[in-house]
Design an enzyme around this catalytic site. Structure first.
Site, short mmCIF file in Angstrom:
data_model
loop_
_atom_site.label_atom_id
_atom_site.label_comp_id
_atom_site.label_asym_id
_atom_site.label_seq_id
_atom_site.Cartn_x
_atom_site.Cartn_y
_atom_site.Cartn_z
CD GLU A 88 23.58 -1.58 -32.26
OE1 GLU A 88 22.99 -1.01 -31.85
OE2 GLU A 88 24.12 -2.22 -31.12
CB SER A 363 54.76 10.77 -93.09
OG SER A 363 55.71 11.51 -93.43
#
Length: 663
Positions: A88, A363
């Protein structure tokens, strides 16, 4: 004095240079007026991924706006840095942020084309463009970029610039920065990359989509060869090393960043709570490390057996419609939520039944009525109660309500223990009536089970809607000595620098006395030993719990606890319908509970006995089974009148005012 041609030329050249300088100065002055401040780069903190882990350090989810995992330059291999520089910006360590040769070359190409066609940007310019400017391809943006690059080079060291660049750059497939790229393509950290892998990542920069190895492996390999050649030309690697790396096969191992579907319901709740704490933007950009309480391995081991138990329910009735389920497991001592499953399959349905469903518990609500009656000294552990038909005023004028037992039988005088073991509905209604609806409401609201209690005695039979999470939380009151523990989902949160931001600590609230909690634990152990929860005995360690079944077998519950864990299971259909005849909590939900609990080690220790509990002999007469000799837990500050229970014969015609058979 006469001017010669030479002097005239020199004068004109000087004037031209002065004019050019003035123009450049004017342009610089003009463009710098709109330039952003570069001081923020000194404290570079880019958006970063927040990672969520289970209790064993297994990643569960990655939350982010940009998938980036910032790592310091010191953790990056030298050949990775060299690959980027060679490909680069070969003169990166020499130029002052801008490379005039490259810029002039690019300008000439742009002028010939009449538009911006060539970059020529240095690494520093790319940093300026990525962080401080837009990506528009115009000449004015290019000038601003050059000025900023020159300023950045003066303000930061070369290593600081590289650190920003290698963590900021987009490298395709949703990866920002080299660490994200290493994980995305190779499933490893950047410091674990080989030379060929590092060269491939460095080659992605000009066109991340075109050179993406997951989509275009041939193009990626050609680009990798170019990067290796440039590294050789710049003297970073030897020719034979470049040749060997260029021949290396492409071994991709892409990492999956999607949330783990096995933890989908749990993550849903965690995310909602953390967004309230941090805000969505901070959560997705802050780079936090979140360690949750979830034990993913537990569910992984339990899931096959759970689905088998779930599939057996419709199979018993010739149906193929498998019901849904919810599972919640809390570690008693710490309050850590180890398991939260809100449905059969998160991929099929994201509705979280463990948290958001409100179903009648049947219950399973009864233990809290028994506990309140013991706490208020309305009943004692050795009390006798009358199981008989009950007629009460109905909801409509001149109507009546006749609560019935599950088996449509009435056992007459029975012990309080046996009434819970056999889950007698008439006794539950009598206890609720004796307490009064205000006391019942205060108890259930205090347990965070409801805010709007039905103003009738059907609440004693579990007619109110509760979530599996809320009911399981309420049951922690018993193994925790009367203190209800608030389950937490997050153990610790760290910021990106490793600083501790949050540490969970158990939160408890006193609901019942330790003595009441232990008596209820004893009663609920009896439910497992000889009552509706017998299925849980197969766990082989001390277990207490209670089943719950609603009308037409639409909901099946089992909430059970050991000294270590409290787990609640609900089974049913989203649109209420029967699970099938006799698909009670003990038959439909308890096997699911057992499959969950068998998947995690359970120490054989028993529940601790409070100091103020004494054990007294008690002979309970079980209908149809004869006498049962027991040692009944009893608070020492109360004096029992120990007698043998008289013979149990079904009796009818008792006035309604006889709520209990008092000794």
């Amino acid at each position: 004095m006469r001017l010669t041609y030479y002097h005239l030329s020199l004068l004109l050249l000087s004037a031209a240079l002065l004019a050019f300088g003035l123009i450049l100065g004017g342009l610089y002055f003009y463009f710098q007026l709109e330039l952003p401040d570069i001081s923020a780069l000194k404290n570079y903190r880019p958006p970063a991924v927040t990672v969520v882990y289970d209790r064993n350090g297994q990643p569960l989810a990655y939350w982010y706006r940009e998938r980036r995992f910032p790592v310091p330059l010191s953790k990056m291999p030298s050949y990775l840095i060299q690959a980027f520089v060679a490909a680069e910006d070969a003169r990166f360590y020499e130029h002052p942020g801008i490379d005039l040769v490259s810029i002039l070359r690019a300008l000439l190409a742009d002028i010939r084309a009449g538009r911006v066609v060539q970059g020529g940007s240095t690494i520093t310019q790319q940093v300026a463009r990525a962080l401080l400017l837009s990506r528009e391809r115009t000449l004015s943006r290019k000038i601003r970029e050059a000025i900023l690059a020159w300023r950045i080079d003066k303000a930061l060291s070369k290593d600081e610039i590289l650190n920003i660049y290698l963590n900021q750059i987009y490298l395709g497939a949703g990866a920002y920065g080299v660490e994200a790229a290493a994980l995305t393509y190779f499933g490893k950290h950047v410091w674990e990359l080989s030379l060929p892998e590092a060269a491939l990542i460095a080659g992605l920069t000009p066109a991340p989509s075109r050179f993406n190895p997951l989509r275009n492996p041939e193009a990626a390999l050609r680009r990798r060869a170019y990067v290796l050649r440039r590294m050789m030309e710049e003297g970073y690697i030897r020719p034979e090393t470049a040749q060997a790396a260029a021949k290396a096969p492409l071994k991709l191992n892409p990492m999956d960043f999607s949330p783990d579907p096995r933890a989908g319901y749990f993550l849903q709740v965690v995310r909602l709570r953390l967004e309230k704490m941090f805000g969505r933007e901070r959560l997705e950009t802050g780079g936090y490390r979140i360690y949750t309480t979830l034990d993913l391995s537990w569910w992984e081991r339990a899931r096959p057996a759970v689905l088998k138990a779930l599939s057996a329910i419709p199979a018993r009735h010739g149906s193929k419609e498998i019901p849904q389920l919810a599972v919640v497991c809390v570690e008693n001592e710490s309050g850590a939520l180890r398991l939260l499953v809100g449905g059969r399959d998160f991929g099929e349905s994201q509705f979280n039944r463990a948290v958001y469903a409100r179903r009648p518990p049947g219950s399973a609500i009864k233990p809290f009525l028994w506990a309140r009656a013991l706490e208020d000294d309305l009943l004692r552990p050795d009390s006798l109660v009358m199981d008989e038909p009950v007629v009460l005023p109905g909801a409509e004028p001149e109507s009546f309500w006749r609560p019935r037992n599950f088996d449509h039988r009435y056992l007459g005088i029975i012990s309080l223990r046996y009434a819970l073991v056999e889950s007698r509905n008439t006794v539950a209604v009598k206890i609720a009536r004796a307490l009064g609806l205000g006391e019942v409401e205060e108890t259930l609201v205090g347990l965070h089970l409801t805010e709007n209690l039905p103003r009738n005695l059907s609440v004693a039979l579990g007619s109110l809607g509760v979530s599996p999470l809320a009911l399981t939380r309420a049951y922690t009151t018993f193994p925790e000595g009367g203190q209800m523990i608030e389950p937490h989902l997050v153990e610790a949160i760290y910021d990106r620098e490793g600083n501790l931001l949050y540490q969970a600590s158990p939160r408890r609230r006193r609901v019942f006395s330790p003595e009441t909690a232990y008596v209820m634990t004893y009663f609920l152990k009896e439910v497992v030993r000889e009552g509706t929860g017998r299925c849980a005995r197969a766990l082989g360690v001390p277990v207490a719990g209670k089943t719950g079944t609603t009308d037409r077998y639409q909901d099946a519950w089992f909430v059970g606890f050991t000294p270590v864990y409290t787990c609640g299971v609900w089974v049913g259909y989203d649109q209420p319908q029967s699970l099938g005849r006799l698909e009670t909590g003990g038959r439909a939900a308890c096997p699911v509970w057992l499959a969950v609990m068998e998947a995690v080690p359970q120490p054989p220790k028993d529940f601790p006995v409070p100091e103020d509990i004494a054990f007294v002999p008690f002979t309970d007469r079980v209908p149809g089974e004869g006498k049962e000799e027991l040692w009944l837990p009893y608070p020492e500050d109360k004096t029992p009148e120990i007698r043998e229970v008289p013979p149990l014969r079904p009796r009818r015609g008792f006035p309604l005012k006889w709520l209990f058979w008092w000794r």
